[in-house]
Design an enzyme around this catalytic site. Structure first.
Site, PDB file in Angstrom:
ATOM      1  N   ASP A   1      -8.026  -5.341   0.279  1.00 44.27           N
ATOM      2  CA  ASP A   1      -8.420  -6.147  -1.067  1.00 44.27           C
ATOM      3  C   ASP A   1      -7.991  -7.627  -0.776  1.00 44.27           C
ATOM      4  O   ASP A   1      -8.724  -8.704  -1.451  1.00 44.27           O
ATOM      5  CB  ASP A   1      -8.028  -5.732  -2.214  1.00 44.27           C
TER       6      ASP A   1
ATOM      7  N   HIS B   1       0.916  -1.253  -0.100  1.00 46.18           N
ATOM      8  CA  HIS B   1       0.030   0.155   0.037  1.00 46.18           C
ATOM      9  C   HIS B   1       0.882   1.074  -0.036  1.00 46.18           C
ATOM     10  O   HIS B   1       1.996   1.230   0.702  1.00 46.18           O
ATOM     11  CB  HIS B   1      -0.971  -0.012   1.229  1.00 46.18           C
TER      12      HIS B   1
HETATM   13  N1  ACO Z   1       4.104  -7.906  -4.672  1.00 50.44           N
HETATM   14  C1  ACO Z   1       5.161  -7.577  -5.001  1.00 50.44           C
HETATM   15  N2  ACO Z   1       6.193  -6.675  -4.779  1.00 50.44           N
HETATM   16  C2  ACO Z   1       5.606  -5.687  -4.555  1.00 50.44           C
HETATM   17  C3  ACO Z   1       4.093  -5.387  -4.389  1.00 50.44           C
HETATM   18  C4  ACO Z   1       3.357  -6.736  -4.355  1.00 50.44           C
HETATM   19  N3  ACO Z   1       2.147  -6.698  -4.150  1.00 50.44           N
HETATM   20  N4  ACO Z   1       3.846  -4.197  -3.897  1.00 50.44           N
HETATM   21  C5  ACO Z   1       4.914  -3.683  -4.003  1.00 50.44           C
HETATM   22  N5  ACO Z   1       6.090  -4.426  -4.218  1.00 50.44           N
HETATM   23  C6  ACO Z   1       7.668  -3.997  -4.438  1.00 50.44           C
HETATM   24  C7  ACO Z   1       7.960  -3.426  -5.636  1.00 50.44           C
HETATM   25  O1  ACO Z   1       8.339  -4.177  -6.741  1.00 50.44           O
HETATM   26  C8  ACO Z   1       8.875  -2.338  -5.214  1.00 50.44           C
HETATM   27  O2  ACO Z   1      10.082  -3.350  -4.985  1.00 50.44           O
HETATM   28  P1  ACO Z   1      11.627  -2.540  -5.571  1.00 50.44           P
HETATM   29  O3  ACO Z   1      11.969  -1.818  -4.212  1.00 50.44           O
HETATM   30  O4  ACO Z   1      12.310  -3.839  -5.335  1.00 50.44           O
HETATM   31  O5  ACO Z   1      11.419  -1.985  -6.861  1.00 50.44           O
HETATM   32  C9  ACO Z   1       8.632  -2.147  -3.694  1.00 50.44           C
HETATM   33  O6  ACO Z   1       7.772  -3.104  -3.273  1.00 50.44           O
HETATM   34  C10 ACO Z   1       7.895  -0.761  -3.529  1.00 50.44           C
HETATM   35  O7  ACO Z   1       6.573  -0.885  -4.569  1.00 50.44           O
HETATM   36  P2  ACO Z   1       5.947   0.273  -5.318  1.00 50.44           P
HETATM   37  O8  ACO Z   1       5.254  -0.247  -6.475  1.00 50.44           O
HETATM   38  O9  ACO Z   1       6.878   1.398  -5.700  1.00 50.44           O
HETATM   39  O10 ACO Z   1       5.050   0.942  -4.163  1.00 50.44           O
HETATM   40  P3  ACO Z   1       3.881   1.883  -4.495  1.00 50.44           P
HETATM   41  O11 ACO Z   1       3.646   2.559  -3.166  1.00 50.44           O
HETATM   42  O12 ACO Z   1       3.764   2.639  -5.652  1.00 50.44           O
HETATM   43  O13 ACO Z   1       2.647   0.904  -4.884  1.00 50.44           O
HETATM   44  C11 ACO Z   1       0.639  -0.586  -4.529  1.00 50.44           C
HETATM   45  C12 ACO Z   1       1.386   0.450  -3.994  1.00 50.44           C
HETATM   46  C13 ACO Z   1       0.157   0.024  -5.819  1.00 50.44           C
HETATM   47  C14 ACO Z   1      -0.600  -0.618  -3.669  1.00 50.44           C
HETATM   48  C15 ACO Z   1       1.515  -1.729  -4.814  1.00 50.44           C
HETATM   49  O14 ACO Z   1       2.015  -2.132  -3.467  1.00 50.44           O
HETATM   50  C16 ACO Z   1       0.717  -2.941  -5.524  1.00 50.44           C
HETATM   51  O15 ACO Z   1       0.750  -2.826  -6.535  1.00 50.44           O
HETATM   52  N6  ACO Z   1       0.138  -3.872  -4.785  1.00 50.44           N
HETATM   53  C17 ACO Z   1      -0.510  -4.900  -5.458  1.00 50.44           C
HETATM   54  C18 ACO Z   1      -1.993  -4.174  -6.059  1.00 50.44           C
HETATM   55  C19 ACO Z   1      -2.919  -4.151  -4.830  1.00 50.44           C
HETATM   56  O16 ACO Z   1      -3.198  -4.776  -3.801  1.00 50.44           O
HETATM   57  N7  ACO Z   1      -3.529  -2.710  -4.750  1.00 50.44           N
HETATM   58  C20 ACO Z   1      -4.708  -2.368  -4.038  1.00 50.44           C
HETATM   59  C21 ACO Z   1      -3.872  -1.248  -2.950  1.00 50.44           C
HETATM   60  S1  ACO Z   1      -5.252  -0.901  -1.751  1.00 50.44           S
HETATM   61  C22 ACO Z   1      -6.536  -0.016  -2.706  1.00 50.44           C
HETATM   62  O17 ACO Z   1      -6.460   0.737  -3.546  1.00 50.44           O
HETATM   63  C23 ACO Z   1      -7.711  -0.438  -2.087  1.00 50.44           C
END
Ligand code: ACO
Length: 447
Positions: free
Chosen positions: A381, A324
């Site tokens: 979620d 998140h």
């Molecule tokens: N699975 C695996 N790796 C992940 C995940 C995940 N779900 N989420 C983040 N990471 C990793 C990224 O690859 C990144 O790794 P790195 O530093 O080696 O490059 C690091 O964690 C940081 O992730 P970002 O994508 O930069 O974090 P951001 O804050 O931009 O994204 C998000 C947040 C979009 C929610 C992301 O965690 C994600 O895609 N999660 C899965 C989708 C999801 O569950 N979305 C619902 C969010 S809650 C809502 O909207 C109701």
């Protein structure tokens, strides 16, 4: 025309200027800006004059470090896993309240008195039906249409039936705000059920005034000819809880979209329709659909989740429902939903293999350095889809349910911006990286 019933309370909690300041040194000049603080102590540097003073802008793609507004609606402490709506912890609201009461709280700023509550409920109840002319609009959609596309279109179309509430004249829209809010909260559920019936090729079911909010929704979704929907397993309560937990969540992608659209002076109907589109994406509300699809695929592959975790760590897949932008701890809503899922499934006597996979994924991730170092925890979620699945709601409708739940938050944010007195349109700047000036080349000289 509907008569206004309750007047929206305008809660104005402005930030305080602190004694501290922050200085930005650019070349040989120093620019000093006030540090401001909110009621929960979070600090920000107020750089609103930066460009005027220095010609520089700040660059913060994705807005992870940017406060886009003042808001008195919801507080999140992502490090501690705290969520409060209008000051009330989500755990207390989930335990003692219901969706409509929380919707009132979020929109009006205070828990309703008995009288306000029954007035609001009555207003929501009397607005359930949809103008029959709108049935023809549903007919125009192919049966393969995604219900989020239908919902967004229908919410915008709904405004055309209430032009006095959707005038794009701020004063007039605000005059009708109370009616528009109750009407939208009521009709979004009818429209959502109609989108589902349309997709299934089933006749629409009319709402019933004697049913409460979630019960009426399930009735419109699942009533068969001559066979009313009956809830034997507390599904109505579980759906009500699902909606309550989604009611508002600060400046997320869809709420920011609603505020962005509202900042142009657009009406409430148009603004929330845009919110639905933003919510649709798999990185936001669409994640609840993706979680179930992911669990189904893991199950089909005969994996218990271990192989999937490795592929997520290798960047080949994403563990949907994890991570998140704000929470760097357990999302408190995920905890509440996770506990409820167990209760609902055991009441139904269902042994869902997807739940075992979800629990295994959660444990594996919580003990794996990749997820621990990145502070990736289950978000709302991760388990919410399990409840919807248990209620018989098809996966394509999951994000629609999220939209119904989030509507009070969008409405409150629209109202906050509409009454803020700040008429500044949201218009960010950019760092241009395209070609420098060049001159037109006639077609015969190109290539
Ligand atoms: N699975 C695996 N790796 C992940 C995940 C995940 N779900 N989420 C983040 N990471 C990793 C990224 O690859 C990144 O790794 P790195 O530093 O080696 O490059 C690091 O964690 C940081 O992730 P970002 O994508 O930069 O974090 P951001 O804050 O931009 O994204 C998000 C947040 C979009 C929610 C992301 O965690 C994600 O895609 N999660 C899965 C989708 C999801 O569950 N979305 C619902 C969010 S809650 C809502 O909207 C109701």
């Amino acid at each position: 025309m509907l008569k206004p019933h309750v007047k929206a309370v305008q809660l104005k909690a402005s930030f305080k200027h602190m004694e501290k300041t922050a200085s930005i040194h650019i070349e040989d000049k120093v620019y000093t800006y006030p540090v401001i603080t909110g009621t929960e102590g979070e600090h920000a540097i107020d750089v609103r004059r930066l460009r005027k003073d220095s010609g520089f802008i700040t660059f913060d793609e994705g807005f992870a470090n940017t406060g886009s507004c003042e808001s008195a609606i919801t507080f999140i402490d992502g490090e501690k896993g705290i969520l409060r709506n209008r000051g009330y912890p989500i755990e207390e609201l989930a335990k003692h309240s219901g969706f409509l009461e929380v919707a009132y709280l979020i929109i009006y700023g205070e828990l309703p008195t008995r009288e306000q509550s029954s007035e609001f409920r009555a207003k929501v109840t009397e607005n359930t039906a949809i103008h029959t002319n709108m049935h023809a609009l549903f007919d125009g959609f192919p049966s393969s249409s995604n219900p989020m596309a239908i919902l967004s279109s229908m919410l915008n179309a709904l405004g055309c039936y209430y032009p006095e509430m959707a005038s794009n004249n701020r004063e007039q829209d605000l005059e009708h705000f109370d009616n528009a809010a109750a009407l939208l909260i009521s009709k979004v559920r009818t429209l959502a059920a109609m989108a589902y019936r349309k997709e299934m090729g089933l006749p629409f079911v009319y709402p019933k005034h004697d049913l409460r909010y979630a019960a009426n929704f399930l009735h419109m979704m699942f009533t068969e000819p001559y066979k009313p929907f009956e809830d034997h397993a507390g599904l109505t309560e579980a759906i009500d809880l699902f909606l309550l937990l989604h009611a508002d969540h600060e400046q997320n992608c869809s709420t920011s979209t609603v505020r962005m659209v509202a900042s142009s002076g657009a009406n409430l109907f148009a603004s929330v329709a845009a919110g639905v589109c933003a919510l649709w994406g798999p990185l936001h509300g669409g994640a609840n659909t993706q979680v179930i699809r992911m669990l189904e695929a893991i199950h089909r592959d005969g994996d218990d989740g271990s192989r999937f975790i490795e592929s997520a760590k290798a960047g080949k897949s994403r563990l949907m429902g994890f991570g998140h932008r704000v929470y760097k701890n357990y999302d408190p809503r995920a905890k509440i939903i996770g506990e409820t899922v167990e209760k609902v499934l055991s009441k139904l006597g269902v042994d869902d293999p997807l739940l075992d996979i979800a629990r295994h994924l959660e444990q594996a991730a919580l003990n794996d350095p990749y997820f621990v170092e990145r502070k990736l925890y289950p978000n709302v979620d991760f388990y919410s889809g399990m409840i919807l699945r248990a209620a018989g709601i098809p996966v394509e409708m999951f994000t629609v349910l999220f939209a119904i739940g989030r509507l009070p938050g969008w409405i409150a944010n629209w109202h906050e911006i509409a009454t803020s007195g700040n008429t500044k349109i949201h218009r960010p700047r950019q760092i241009y990286t395209g070609p420098n000036e060049r001159h037109f080349v006639p077609i015969e000289e190109r290539g």
